[in-house]
Scaffold this motif. Structure first.
Motif, PDB file in Angstrom:
ATOM      1  N   THR A   1       0.847  -1.185   0.000  1.00 18.14           N
ATOM      2  CA  THR A   1       0.000   0.000   0.000  1.00 18.14           C
ATOM      3  C   THR A   1       0.883   1.236   0.000  1.00 18.14           C
ATOM      4  OG1 THR A   1      -1.866   1.083   1.130  1.00 18.14           O
ATOM      5  CG2 THR A   1      -0.133   0.159   2.534  1.00 18.14           C
ATOM      6  N   THR A   2       0.256   2.397  -0.132  1.00 24.04           N
ATOM      7  CA  THR A   2       0.953   3.676   0.014  1.00 24.04           C
ATOM      8  C   THR A   2       0.241   4.480   1.097  1.00 24.04           C
ATOM      9  OG1 THR A   2      -0.385   4.669  -1.742  1.00 24.04           O
ATOM     10  CG2 THR A   2       1.760   3.743  -2.372  1.00 24.04           C
ATOM     11  N   GLY A   3       0.747   5.679   1.341  1.00 25.20           N
ATOM     12  CA  GLY A   3       0.184   6.505   2.393  1.00 25.20           C
ATOM     13  C   GLY A   3       0.880   6.245   3.708  1.00 25.20           C
ATOM     14  N   VAL A   4       0.227   6.618   4.816  1.00 23.66           N
ATOM     15  CA  VAL A   4       0.750   6.319   6.148  1.00 23.66           C
ATOM     16  C   VAL A   4       0.335   4.900   6.495  1.00 23.66           C
ATOM     17  CG1 VAL A   4       0.823   7.012   8.560  1.00 23.66           C
ATOM     18  CG2 VAL A   4       0.452   8.744   6.797  1.00 23.66           C
ATOM     19  N   ALA A   5       1.290   4.049   6.797  1.00 24.73           N
ATOM     20  CA  ALA A   5       0.978   2.636   6.995  1.00 24.73           C
ATOM     21  C   ALA A   5       1.824   2.032   8.102  1.00 24.73           C
ATOM     22  CB  ALA A   5       1.194   1.852   5.704  1.00 24.73           C
ATOM     23  N   SER A   6       1.196   1.158   8.890  1.00 24.67           N
ATOM     24  CA  SER A   6       1.907   0.369   9.888  1.00 24.67           C
ATOM     25  C   SER A   6       2.736  -0.706   9.197  1.00 24.67           C
ATOM     26  CB  SER A   6       0.913  -0.300  10.836  1.00 24.67           C
ATOM     27  OG  SER A   6       0.064   0.636  11.448  1.00 24.67           O
TER      28      SER A   6
END
Length: 347
Positions: free
Chosen positions: A313-318
């Protein structure tokens, strides 16, 4: 491997930052030490033959210069309540991935809240808490879930042989306490609770040969931020062995000291994760040496995977959301012992 790519390390001269610099260099990257302390930067750069770039979170132009020509930035500078926002903004301006090793609950919550939509819309990658606290527990919980799409509860128990905090840990803790006031945080029923009662003291049965140990329950760490961001688990609780809590609470507990050539202390750790759904239980554990030192391979492995496109995924991710958790954990084999039994079920 890094193949000579430049990677900015903000706060490189701190205790964890030094481990990160060494790990990046071992993987073929060229670390670019950055931070506001020019003397400390020059000393570190001289030890490794690197180019130091002085920068301050209060001077965006200096951050832009520090990140120029780099492929990513790793933020190791606490207190992260002060550094995450400015360094993330600089990474977004530069169009490069951002990773940090923040253990501060409030800083991590801010990162998810403030940058989730912007990063996703920009196709940017921001991975907060990619460290011992936040990253490792999240990966273990994700691996333990296996093919489950949801669970009732997750429990992450930490057994530390001792906890000699760094100056950065003490400062970050003080900042968090100042923001939180007299309250402590707990995650129940899919939401955060602010509580004023004392955290409970419990007994946790760790895998053999450690066995039962006294722990402080609801000793809320960064995993309680990262796990619910992507796993459908309404109750997430972290625990810490009582002896380690006493160590870090004592004002005169000394900082960690090196016990080997790599600079690691003699501290050992075990992270024991249990997820439960209905009458079934799944477990994953990891052990190793020095919670600060092991952060370096965690964040460096994450960086390699981001730069080579091994992400989900992209963005803010754990960590467990953006990476293949079991594969990632197995890649850490030189640094941790691992026991993954996601199919183990107990009625």
């Amino acid at each position: 491997m890094g193949s000579g790519q430049l990677v900015a390390v903000f706060g490189a001269y701190g205790h964890t930052g030094r481990f990160v610099v060494a790990e990046l260099a071992a993987r073929g990257f060229v670390p670019v030490p950055s931070g506001r302390n020019a003397q400390a930067l020059e000393e570190l750069a001289g030890e490794h033959g690197l180019e130091a770039r002085v920068a301050s979170v209060g001077d965006p132009a200096s951050l832009d210069r520090a990140l120029a020509g780099t492929v990513a930035v790793i933020n190791c500078a606490g207190p992260f309540a002060s550094t995450t926002g400015p360094v993330i903004e600089a990474a977004l301006r530069a169009g490069i991935p951002y990773l940090d090793v923040a253990a501060e609950l409030e800083a991590n919550l801010d990162t998810f809240a403030h940058y989730r939509e912007r990063a996703r819309d920009a196709g940017a990658v921001i991975v907060p808490a990619m460290a011992f606290f936040g990253g490792l527990g999240d990966l273990l919980a994700t691996a333990a879930m296996g093919d489950w799409t949801e669970a009732d509860e997750a429990h992450i128990a930490y057994a530390l042989s001792s906890w000699h905090p760094t100056a950065g840990t003490r400062l970050s803790g003080a900042v968090s306490r100042e923001r939180r006031g007299d309250h402590r945080l707990r995650y129940r029923g899919g939401q955060w609770e602010r509580r004023i009662d004392q955290a409970p003291t419990l007994e946790w049965t760790f895998p053999d040969p450690m066995g039962p140990r006294q722990v402080i329950g609801e000793f809320t760490m960064a995993d309680v931020v990262t796990v619910p961001q992507h796993l459908s688990i309404p109750d997430v609780t972290t625990y810490m062995t009582a002896d380690a809590v006493r160590d870090i609470a004592a004002p005169h507990t000394p900082a960690p000291t090196a016990a080997d050539k790599s600079g690691r202390s003699d501290q050992t750790f075990l992270v024991d994760v249990v997820v439960r759904s209905g009458g079934a239980e799944r477990r994953a554990t990891a052990g190793g040496q020095d919670i600060y030192a092991v952060t370096a391979p965690l964040v460096a492995e994450a960086l390699e995977r981001v730069l080579t496109g091994r992400t989900k995924t992209t963005g803010v991710a754990s960590a467990g959301e953006i990476f293949d958790a079991p594969d990632f954990l197995h890649a850490l084999a030189p640094h941790i012992t691992l026991d993954l039994n996601p199919q183990k079920q107990i009625a």
